[in-house]
Write a protein that holds these residues in place. Structure first.
Motif, PDB file in Angstrom:
ATOM      1  N   HIS A 260     -27.335  42.420 -35.461  1.00  0.00           N
ATOM      2  CA  HIS A 260     -25.924  42.419 -36.121  1.00  0.00           C
ATOM      3  C   HIS A 260     -25.513  43.841 -36.678  1.00  0.00           C
ATOM      4  O   HIS A 260     -24.510  44.414 -36.713  1.00  0.00           O
ATOM      5  N   CYS A 295     -25.310  39.914 -28.105  1.00  0.00           N
ATOM      6  CA  CYS A 295     -24.465  39.494 -29.329  1.00  0.00           C
ATOM      7  C   CYS A 295     -23.798  40.548 -30.094  1.00  0.00           C
ATOM      8  O   CYS A 295     -23.256  41.420 -29.463  1.00  0.00           O
ATOM      9  N   CYS A 296     -23.718  40.698 -31.341  1.00  0.00           N
ATOM     10  CA  CYS A 296     -22.702  41.468 -32.159  1.00  0.00           C
ATOM     11  C   CYS A 296     -23.178  42.959 -32.171  1.00  0.00           C
ATOM     12  O   CYS A 296     -22.505  43.750 -32.230  1.00  0.00           O
ATOM     13  N   PHE A 313     -24.495  35.023 -27.086  1.00  0.00           N
ATOM     14  CA  PHE A 313     -26.005  34.388 -27.804  1.00  0.00           C
ATOM     15  C   PHE A 313     -26.957  33.451 -26.769  1.00  0.00           C
ATOM     16  O   PHE A 313     -27.940  33.856 -27.067  1.00  0.00           O
ATOM     17  N   CYS A 334     -28.848  35.525 -35.515  1.00  0.00           N
ATOM     18  CA  CYS A 334     -28.734  34.989 -34.560  1.00  0.00           C
ATOM     19  C   CYS A 334     -29.687  35.318 -33.364  1.00  0.00           C
ATOM     20  O   CYS A 334     -29.535  35.159 -32.313  1.00  0.00           O
ATOM     21  N   GLY A 445     -16.274  33.655 -32.273  1.00  0.00           N
ATOM     22  CA  GLY A 445     -17.435  32.611 -32.410  1.00  0.00           C
ATOM     23  C   GLY A 445     -18.516  32.840 -31.441  1.00  0.00           C
ATOM     24  O   GLY A 445     -18.288  33.497 -30.485  1.00  0.00           O
ATOM     25  N   CYS A 446     -19.221  31.608 -31.534  1.00  0.00           N
ATOM     26  CA  CYS A 446     -20.581  31.596 -30.787  1.00  0.00           C
ATOM     27  C   CYS A 446     -20.800  30.777 -29.355  1.00  0.00           C
ATOM     28  O   CYS A 446     -19.619  30.614 -28.995  1.00  0.00           O
ATOM     29  N   GLY A 475     -16.938  38.682 -31.269  1.00  0.00           N
ATOM     30  CA  GLY A 475     -18.316  37.941 -31.254  1.00  0.00           C
ATOM     31  C   GLY A 475     -18.497  37.688 -29.850  1.00  0.00           C
ATOM     32  O   GLY A 475     -18.143  38.359 -28.938  1.00  0.00           O
ATOM     33  N   CYS A 476     -19.129  36.572 -30.019  1.00  0.00           N
ATOM     34  CA  CYS A 476     -19.902  36.186 -28.364  1.00  0.00           C
ATOM     35  C   CYS A 476     -18.567  35.604 -27.671  1.00  0.00           C
ATOM     36  O   CYS A 476     -18.868  35.247 -26.444  1.00  0.00           O
ATOM     37  N   CYS A 518     -18.644  39.969 -35.364  1.00  0.00           N
ATOM     38  CA  CYS A 518     -18.087  38.993 -36.204  1.00  0.00           C
ATOM     39  C   CYS A 518     -17.692  39.559 -37.588  1.00  0.00           C
ATOM     40  O   CYS A 518     -16.489  38.758 -38.157  1.00  0.00           O
ATOM     41  N   MET A 554     -21.779  27.589 -33.730  1.00  0.00           N
ATOM     42  CA  MET A 554     -22.809  27.233 -33.965  1.00  0.00           C
ATOM     43  C   MET A 554     -23.444  27.623 -35.204  1.00  0.00           C
ATOM     44  O   MET A 554     -24.091  26.907 -35.911  1.00  0.00           O
ATOM     45  N   SER A 555     -23.147  28.942 -35.739  1.00  0.00           N
ATOM     46  CA  SER A 555     -23.601  29.526 -36.961  1.00  0.00           C
ATOM     47  C   SER A 555     -22.920  29.103 -38.095  1.00  0.00           C
ATOM     48  O   SER A 555     -21.641  28.798 -37.850  1.00  0.00           O
ATOM     49  N   LYS A 557     -22.060  31.037 -40.318  1.00  0.00           N
ATOM     50  CA  LYS A 557     -21.138  32.516 -40.227  1.00  0.00           C
ATOM     51  C   LYS A 557     -19.951  31.934 -39.608  1.00  0.00           C
ATOM     52  O   LYS A 557     -18.544  32.285 -40.110  1.00  0.00           O
TER      53      LYS A 557
HETATM   54  O1  BF8 Z   1     -21.993  37.166 -35.552  1.00  0.00           O
HETATM   55  S1  BF8 Z   1     -20.492  35.100 -32.394  1.00  0.00           S
HETATM   56  S2  BF8 Z   1     -23.646  33.590 -32.109  1.00  0.00           S
HETATM   57  S3  BF8 Z   1     -23.535  36.747 -32.488  1.00  0.00           S
HETATM   58  S4  BF8 Z   1     -22.648  34.208 -35.198  1.00  0.00           S
HETATM   59 FE1  BF8 Z   1     -24.033  35.130 -33.697  1.00  0.00          FE
HETATM   60 FE2  BF8 Z   1     -22.153  33.635 -33.475  1.00  0.00          FE
HETATM   61 FE3  BF8 Z   1     -22.593  35.437 -31.502  1.00  0.00          FE
HETATM   62 FE4  BF8 Z   1     -22.324  37.763 -33.982  1.00  0.00          FE
HETATM   63 NI1  BF8 Z   1     -21.006  35.839 -34.877  1.00  0.00          NI
END
Ligand code: BF8
Length: 635
Positions: A260, A295-296, A313, A334, A445-446, A475-476, A518, A554-555, A557
């Protein structure tokens, strides 16, 4: 649908999954299967582990125990669990922001020479926001700003400075509800305190604490990370790139950056072009050094340099299983612990770089901003040396790669829509007011192996743009849609409704805008604030015909992002299971209905992407009506 098609809609991922199966390599999908059945109490949020009298669990059918040993009921337990997740998510984004602010501080004090202030305009804009006189040398402004930014974390009095970016009415709502964020660290600590055994037992009050904590991320830690990264790494501009596993190159040394924080990966970009290293790679028989991201971190280097994205991810293991990755360098967040095992099946060197995130038995080359370039070069050299160990027989890189355009920021939205010399949000507002554009959606998001990889993101986004909703992504989720060709201007003709198509064609943008990683969800908040400032679409963020969604989250975050979206007035839909709260009917009810009366927005939980789109569009139409706007032009 075959078993593999159920796992992912991405044909590149499917191809590598077949390889994994043939070579008996476990992936996240296999481990999900071996975890079945997953704990029902955990899924419902009814398992409490906050003290050593437990673990306790509440019987969701109302027959067994209805209180933990301390007496906490389902509402308290579920709300406490949820608030803790919010704090964890906020801590991740905000600690990232702290590290970036610290780098700014080191730079200003001359303790690192690998970074410089690249966006002086943004430095000055922030300095003004923080009350710094800008009629002084750049170095002094930088130092004063770094000090003030770092103070936002430990702030004990007043409010976070960035909250002033929100429309007045929103700030008032936060004040009325007692959720204006104070210090960033303070909100995280307070959330952990109140969720301790025997502190806050009122689920509504716990959610209030959680909302304030989430706001300290969205309008604090994340916003700070985004803006300071722009200052020292440069603000993104629209840029073309490529995405999917096909970006790995058979004839090159493949270095994958994953995680990240872009402070190190930025140096990896520079080092991968170092003539000395490129020469070395050629001496080892490679055509060059190929850098790609997951990922990010991928989003960060894509936004600023057009570096290719290998995947999102659920593709981190798959990138290694291609057999073509010499080094995967990781920092924080992640990063699956399973990578060690997967890498051990190949010649791939997994390298950890952050003192906060290590794997037992994995090589650790610690990154510090004061020797950033040196560390990046050292890691890339390891990759070059490892090229000769690649087993060519086991290399299988899928061909799939897709073009994309990324690099949209709130400033860029100004420029492309309003013209560089008359930067304004007016055309965007007018487009919504006239109904050519139905509204806006943030889809973020993820991935989550519980859902078919990328299916929800892409199905939902296609539905939205078909109905003339301009989609903003990070993000993803952005990577998922990019792989399916939604992030190129040509996508407008193929997938967008007539109104959105007209706008995209007039200004040459894709119907889906990639705003970054993200932490860059904060760009959505500031862009929305500019929309209100421009006028004609209400007084508050909750007035805008807009909605948010994290379809495959899933996270923790993602939960925090959802909470700061809702706390900022954005109706937000969550896919997959609803943050493990369903076991408390009161809490679920509060999140999906009650919050409307507190912050003017609420959550919705849904696990059908078409239904998600319908819900979001219905909300957008409701907001149009409330503003007395005509219905969408091309319904
Ligand atoms: O911060 S989208 S899996 S990589 S948590 Fe992780 Fe989710 Fe991907 Fe980026 Ni955001």
């Amino acid at each position: 649908m075959s078993d593999i098609e159920q796992k992912s809609i991405d044909t590149a991922a499917q191809e590598v999954l077949k390889k994994a199966e043939a070579e008996n390599i476990q992936t996240v999908w296999d481990r999900l299967e071996s975890q079945q059945p997953q704990c029902g109490f955990g899924m419902l949020g009814l398992c409490c582990t906050v003290c050593n009298m437990g673990p306790c669990r509440i019987d969701p059918f109302g027959e067994g125990a209805q209180a933990g040993v301390c007496g906490a009921n389902a509402d308290t337990i579920a709300a406490r669990n949820l608030a803790r997740k919010i704090a964890a998510g906020a801590s991740a984004h905000s600690d990232h922001g702290r590290d970036v602010a610290h780098t700014l501080m080191l730079l200003s004090a001359g303790h690192t020479h690998d970074y410089e202030v690249l966006d002086v305009e943004k430095l000055k804009t922030l300095a003004v926001e923080f009350g710094i006189d800008i009629n002084k040398p750049k170095e002094q402004i930088t130092q004063e700003l770094a000090e003030k930014l770092l103070r936002e974390f430990g702030r004990q009095e007043g409010e976070l400075v960035f909250t002033k970016r929100a429309p007045k009415k929103r700030q008032q709502t936060w004040q009325n509800s007692g959720i204006t964020p104070r210090g960033i660290d303070r909100e995280i600590v307070e959330t952990l305190h109140t969720t301790n055994v025997g502190v806050d037992n009122d689920y509504k009050n716990l959610i209030k604490t959680g909302l304030r904590c989430a706001l300290s991320d969205g309008w604090g830690g994340s916003m700070l990370a985004t803006d300071v990264q722009d200052i020292i790494l440069g603000s993104p501009q629209p840029i073309r790139g490529k995405v999917n596993l096909g970006v790995l190159k058979e004839n090159c040394v493949n270095i994958v950056v994953h995680g990240h924080e872009p402070i190190l990966s930025e140096m990896a970009v520079k080092a991968s072009n170092d003539p000395e290293l490129v020469k070395l790679a050629r001496e080892k028989g490679a055509a060059g050094i190929n850098l790609a991201g997951i990922c990010c971190t991928a989003n960060e280097v894509l936004m600023r340099h057009g570096i290719a994205v290998a995947g999102n991810f659920l593709q981190q293991e798959l990138a290694i299983i291609t057999g073509a990755v010499e080094v995967m360098m990781v920092d924080v967040q992640c990063i699956m612990p399973a990578l060690k095992e997967v890498a051990s099946c190949f010649h791939t060197k997994l390298i950890t770089t952050n003192p906060k995130a290590r794997f037992p038995g994995v090589e650790h080359i610690e990154f510090h901003p004061d020797k950033a370039y040196e560390v990046a070069k050292q890691i890339i050299k390891l990759g070059i040396d490892n090229f000769v160990n690649r087993n060519k027989e086991r290399v299988n890189i899928p061909k799939q790669e897709m073009d994309l355009v990324a690099g949209f920021t709130k400033e860029i939205v100004f420029q492309i829509l309003g013209g560089r010399y008359r930067a304004t949000y007016r055309p965007l507002n007018e487009a919504i007011i006239s109904g050519r554009l139905r509204g806006l959606a943030g889809v973020v998001g993820c991935n989550n192996p519980k859902q078919t990889h990328d299916l929800f993101h892409t199905t939902l986004v296609k539905e939205l743009i078909k109905k003339d909703v301009l989609v903003l992504q990070t993000g993803c989720s952005a990577i998922a849609c990019a792989k399916q060709g939604l992030l190129i201007p040509e996508a407008a003709k193929l997938y967008a409704g007539r109104g959105l198509q007209e706008i995209c064609e007039a200004v040459g943008i894709p119907p889906v805008l990639h705003l970054g990683s993200c932490v860059d969800n904060s760009r959505i908040l500031t862009a929305a604030s500019h929309i209100i400032e421009e006028g004609g679409l209400g007084q508050d963020l909750s007035d805008i015909p807009a909605a948010g969604c994290a379809p495959e989250w899933m996270s923790e975050k993602a939960i925090t992002i959802g909470f700061y979206f809702v706390a900022s007035g954005v109706y937000t839909v969550f896919g997959a299971s609803p943050f493990a709260t369903l076991g408390s009917h009161n809490l679920t009810d509060y999140l999906t209905k009650g919050l409307e009366g507190v912050v003017g927005a609420r959550f919705e939980f849904c696990d059908d992407p078409i239904k998600m789109a319908e819900l979001m569009i219905a909300h957008i139409d409701k907001k149009r009506k409330a503003l007395n706007l005509k219905p969408a032009m091309y319904e």
